[in-house]
Design an enzyme around this catalytic site. Structure first.
Site, short mmCIF file in Angstrom:
data_model
loop_
_atom_site.label_atom_id
_atom_site.label_comp_id
_atom_site.label_asym_id
_atom_site.label_seq_id
_atom_site.Cartn_x
_atom_site.Cartn_y
_atom_site.Cartn_z
N VAL A 14 12.40 39.70 26.08
CA VAL A 14 12.24 41.11 26.46
C VAL A 14 10.75 41.31 26.72
O VAL A 14 9.96 40.41 26.53
CB VAL A 14 12.74 42.09 25.37
CG1 VAL A 14 14.23 42.18 25.36
CG2 VAL A 14 12.20 41.72 24.02
N SER A 50 10.35 24.44 24.44
CA SER A 50 11.67 23.94 24.06
C SER A 50 12.75 24.89 24.57
O SER A 50 12.83 26.03 24.13
CB SER A 50 11.71 23.86 22.52
OG SER A 50 13.04 23.90 22.09
N GLY A 85 6.23 28.21 25.98
CA GLY A 85 6.35 28.53 27.40
C GLY A 85 7.04 29.86 27.63
O GLY A 85 7.84 30.01 28.55
N LEU A 97 2.78 36.54 20.75
CA LEU A 97 3.39 36.97 19.49
C LEU A 97 2.91 36.14 18.30
O LEU A 97 3.01 36.58 17.16
CB LEU A 97 4.92 36.89 19.61
CG LEU A 97 5.53 37.82 20.69
CD1 LEU A 97 7.02 37.54 20.85
CD2 LEU A 97 5.29 39.29 20.34
N ALA A 141 3.49 34.38 27.18
CA ALA A 141 2.12 34.03 26.75
C ALA A 141 1.75 32.63 27.22
O ALA A 141 0.64 32.41 27.75
CB ALA A 141 2.02 34.13 25.23
N PRO A 200 0.43 59.78 31.50
CA PRO A 200 0.22 59.27 32.85
C PRO A 200 -0.79 58.14 32.91
O PRO A 200 -1.69 58.06 32.06
CB PRO A 200 -0.35 60.50 33.57
CG PRO A 200 -1.13 61.22 32.51
CD PRO A 200 -0.41 60.96 31.20
N LYS A 204 5.38 51.55 37.91
CA LYS A 204 5.32 52.39 36.71
C LYS A 204 4.07 53.28 36.78
O LYS A 204 2.95 52.77 36.86
CB LYS A 204 5.27 51.49 35.47
CG LYS A 204 5.04 52.25 34.17
CD LYS A 204 5.07 51.33 32.97
CE LYS A 204 4.63 52.09 31.72
NZ LYS A 204 4.46 51.23 30.56
N ILE A 258 1.92 42.40 26.60
CA ILE A 258 1.51 41.51 27.70
C ILE A 258 0.03 41.74 28.00
O ILE A 258 -0.71 40.80 28.30
CB ILE A 258 2.42 41.72 28.93
CG1 ILE A 258 3.84 41.20 28.59
CG2 ILE A 258 1.87 41.01 30.16
CD1 ILE A 258 4.90 41.45 29.64
P1 FAD Z 1 8.09 33.73 22.99
O1 FAD Z 1 8.69 34.42 24.13
O2 FAD Z 1 8.83 33.73 21.69
O3 FAD Z 1 7.83 32.23 23.42
C1 FAD Z 1 7.62 31.22 22.45
C2 FAD Z 1 7.63 29.85 23.13
O4 FAD Z 1 7.31 28.88 22.17
C3 FAD Z 1 8.98 29.47 23.72
O5 FAD Z 1 8.79 28.81 24.95
C4 FAD Z 1 9.53 28.49 22.70
O6 FAD Z 1 10.40 27.56 23.27
C5 FAD Z 1 8.24 27.82 22.24
N1 FAD Z 1 8.37 27.19 20.93
C6 FAD Z 1 8.46 27.79 19.73
N2 FAD Z 1 8.60 26.87 18.75
C7 FAD Z 1 8.56 25.66 19.36
C8 FAD Z 1 8.68 24.33 18.90
N3 FAD Z 1 8.88 24.04 17.61
N4 FAD Z 1 8.63 23.34 19.81
C9 FAD Z 1 8.45 23.60 21.12
N5 FAD Z 1 8.34 24.85 21.62
C10 FAD Z 1 8.41 25.86 20.74
N6 FAD Z 1 5.60 43.43 25.78
C11 FAD Z 1 5.16 44.19 26.80
O7 FAD Z 1 4.06 43.97 27.30
N7 FAD Z 1 5.94 45.20 27.28
C12 FAD Z 1 7.13 45.52 26.74
O8 FAD Z 1 7.81 46.42 27.25
C13 FAD Z 1 7.58 44.78 25.62
N8 FAD Z 1 8.74 45.07 24.99
C14 FAD Z 1 9.10 44.35 23.89
C15 FAD Z 1 10.24 44.73 23.17
C16 FAD Z 1 10.59 44.04 22.01
C17 FAD Z 1 11.77 44.49 21.22
C18 FAD Z 1 9.84 42.91 21.60
C19 FAD Z 1 10.24 42.12 20.38
C20 FAD Z 1 8.73 42.54 22.31
C21 FAD Z 1 8.33 43.25 23.44
N9 FAD Z 1 7.18 42.92 24.13
C22 FAD Z 1 6.77 43.70 25.17
C23 FAD Z 1 6.41 41.75 23.75
C24 FAD Z 1 6.74 40.60 24.67
O9 FAD Z 1 8.10 40.31 24.64
C25 FAD Z 1 5.94 39.39 24.23
O10 FAD Z 1 4.60 39.71 24.14
C26 FAD Z 1 6.08 38.29 25.22
O11 FAD Z 1 7.41 37.98 25.43
C27 FAD Z 1 5.34 37.07 24.80
O12 FAD Z 1 6.06 36.31 23.92
P2 FAD Z 1 5.48 34.89 23.55
O13 FAD Z 1 5.32 34.10 24.81
O14 FAD Z 1 4.29 35.06 22.69
O15 FAD Z 1 6.62 34.28 22.63
#
Ligand code: FAD
Length: 503
Positions: free
Chosen positions: A49, A41, A15, A335, A18, A98, A80, A348
């Site tokens: 971030v 979780s 959650g 990710l 993504a 740009p 932006k 994103i």
């Molecule tokens: P996460 O945010 O890690 O979410 C994972 C989810 O899975 C969480 O809800 C967690 O609770 C759940 N989960 C995991 N394991 C379990 C389990 N065993 N049981 C139940 N639930 C579980 N993107 C941009 O577009 N622009 C930016 O400027 C940008 N800057 C960034 C800077 C940094 C340094 C980093 C590292 C990333 C950046 N990103 C950026 C990428 C962006 O942060 C991610 O694409 C975005 O947050 C999506 O993350 P996610 O939802 O895939 O994973």
């Protein structure tokens, strides 16, 4: 009419940004006959971030029927117009990438060819001065572009900065109103079907089992299903994009409220600055081979506009992608599918692109390889073309003042990047590949901004019979006048989308 093979249940694991973007978009697309469940979780939490985006995010919100001002109020968002790159090609040098175009199309040769010719005669403005996005951004101005193609105010585009945690919360409300069921809990096990090898169900640590036909793995870096259960494999791109760590910290809002992101190259990586309504997001993305964590944190903290609002938080990553984004009945979005370093704010967008493909190629329970192969073919090209664009920023440096930049200037790059560099270097041509997300103006910004000056112009140029030198100067003046007439970024926000208090 539903076929017997229709997908009846989708389970989204995770959650973060993504997970909730996927839930909202699927809830909007699927109106009947199929349940959508999201498991997350609180104990594990999210990356938290990811605050800068690129213009297609507006289409995502539009398709969901989310009004811009409502979204910005809910997410402390700002506008932006592009990214300012400081110290990338050389120390004490800046350029702007740009959103939008340089000038506008006035000939079938692109404007920059005439600019190159004028520059050779010593009569050209800086390239940045020829784009509307920078004319506005450099003056702290913002208003949405006009639709009238005769106006220079139609030649730019825009995206947002926002608090990604608040966006996920906003989309959770949207999804739950459309019957998405959220389950709070930590998944401890993933069980495969003995016959098909597909994921059959996940088991929470409290023993509950959640079964589904289609699983979307949004579990973040750990890739609980795509890697943990299906062992899909990962391609590591660190030899081209060596950063593997980041320190992130928000600070109090201070300094300019820029309608653009700032990226400042430092000795072992680069620092972002992303202004939101209530705070400024900052981070130092670095290569741990060339700097310690303590030194990276100290560098970040010494280069903030305002008082830090937290201790710096470390994140580790491996830039690259899964061998497959869709494996059996699991689609990895976010990710879990791969990590693109955030230099051009594309993660994103890759989530959005993954969701769009999933809806366009929505499967039935046969999981026909015709469908899954097509998904993977497109997803792999999208990832690799963005990778190429980011590599360009590192490769085209003339900095030799630190080990990271010496490594990057000398490194081998993929042929798909060399091909672009050579075409531009020879005749200033911007050759494109099918899946390129970034168009010619974006590549132009980085080539010129980082000193890849062409040796000559397009051979057709001298045969066109005019140099359009006056046009460039007139254009520069028109852009300045148009920018001066726009509202200040903060005034525009105060009038249209000032944030509501966070509960
Ligand atoms: P996460 O945010 O890690 O979410 C994972 C989810 O899975 C969480 O809800 C967690 O609770 C759940 N989960 C995991 N394991 C379990 C389990 N065993 N049981 C139940 N639930 C579980 N993107 C941009 O577009 N622009 C930016 O400027 C940008 N800057 C960034 C800077 C940094 C340094 C980093 C590292 C990333 C950046 N990103 C950026 C990428 C962006 O942060 C991610 O694409 C975005 O947050 C999506 O993350 P996610 O939802 O895939 O994973």
């Amino acid at each position: 009419m539903q076929s017997d093979n229709a997908i009846r249940s989708v389970v989204i694991v995770g959650g973060g940004t993504a997970g909730w973007m996927t839930a909202a978009a699927l809830a909007n697309a699927i109106r009947t006959g199929c349940s959508i469940t999201l498991i997350e979780s609180d104990e594990i939490g999210t990356v938290g971030v990811g605050e800068a985006t690129i213009p297609p995010i507006r289409t995502f919100n539009d398709v969901l029927g989310i009004a811009e001002n409502d979204f910005l109020k809910a997410t402390q968002g700002s506008f932006k117009l592009g990214i300012q790159f400081n110290n990338w090609g050389a120390l004490d040098h800046s350029y702007f990438h740009p959103f939008g175009t340089y000038g506008r199309n006035f000939d079938f040769l692109p404007l920059h060819q005439y600019w190159l010719a004028a520059r050779a005669k010593g009569a050209a403005p800086e390239l940045d001065e020829l784009c509307m996005a920078w004319a506005a951004a450099s003056r702290g101005k913002f208003a949405p572009p006009l639709q009238d193609p005769r106006s220079v105010l139609s030649t730019y585009d825009y995206a947002y900065h926002f608090d990604a945690g608040l966006y996920a919360r906003f989309l959770r409300g949207y999804s739950e109103q459309r019957d998405v069921v959220r389950i709070e809990g930590k998944i401890g096990g993933v069980e495969l079907d003995g016959e098909t090898g597909r994921v059959a169900h996940v088991t929470l640590e409290d023993g509950r089992q959640v079964a589904g036909d289609l699983f979307v793995d949004c579990s973040g870096f750990r890739g609980l299903l795509i890697e943990g259960a299906l062992e899909t494999g990962y391609q590591d791109w660190r030899h081209w994009l060596p950063s593997d760590s980041a320190m992130a910290v928000p600070c109090e809002k201070a300094g300019e409220f820029t309608p653009y992101t700032r990226s400042t190259a430092r000795a072992a990586g680069w620092q972002w600055r992303i202004p939101l309504q209530h705070r400024t997001g900052n981070g130092y993305v670095y290569c741990s081979q060339f700097i310690s964590d303590d030194e990276a944190a100290a560098t970040l903290m010494a280069n903030l506009d305002g008082k830090p609002l937290a201790e710096p938080r470390k994140l580790s990553f491996v830039t690259g992608r899964r061998n497959l984004f869709w494996n059996r009945n699991v689609v990895a979005i976010g990710l879990s599918g791969g990590f693109m370093e955030p230099l051009e704010s594309t993660s994103i967008h890759l989530i959005q692109a993954g969701i769009a493909k999933l809806i366009a190629l929505f499967p039935d329970r046969n999981f026909d390889p015709l469908v899954t192969d097509e998904y993977n073919r497109i997803a792999i090209s999208e990832f690799e073309r963005i990778r190429d664009f980011i590599i360009l920023h590192y490769k085209l440096t003339s900095r030799t003042d630190s080990a990271l930049w010496r490594y990057c200037g000398a490194m081998d790059v993929p042929d798909t990047v060399t091909w672009k560099i050579e075409h531009f270097r020879k005749h200033g041509r911007l050759v494109q590949r099918d899946a390129d997300l970034f168009g010619p103006p974006s590549w132009l910004a980085v080539h010129i901004g980082q000193g890849n000056m062409p040796q000559g112009t397009d051979p057709l140029l001298p045969l066109r019979g005019t140099d359009h030198g006056d046009y460039l100067l007139k254009l520069q003046g028109a852009l300045v006048r148009a920018a001066q007439g726009l509202p200040q970024h903060d005034a525009y926000i105060a009038q249209h989308c000032a944030a509501v208090a966070i509960s």
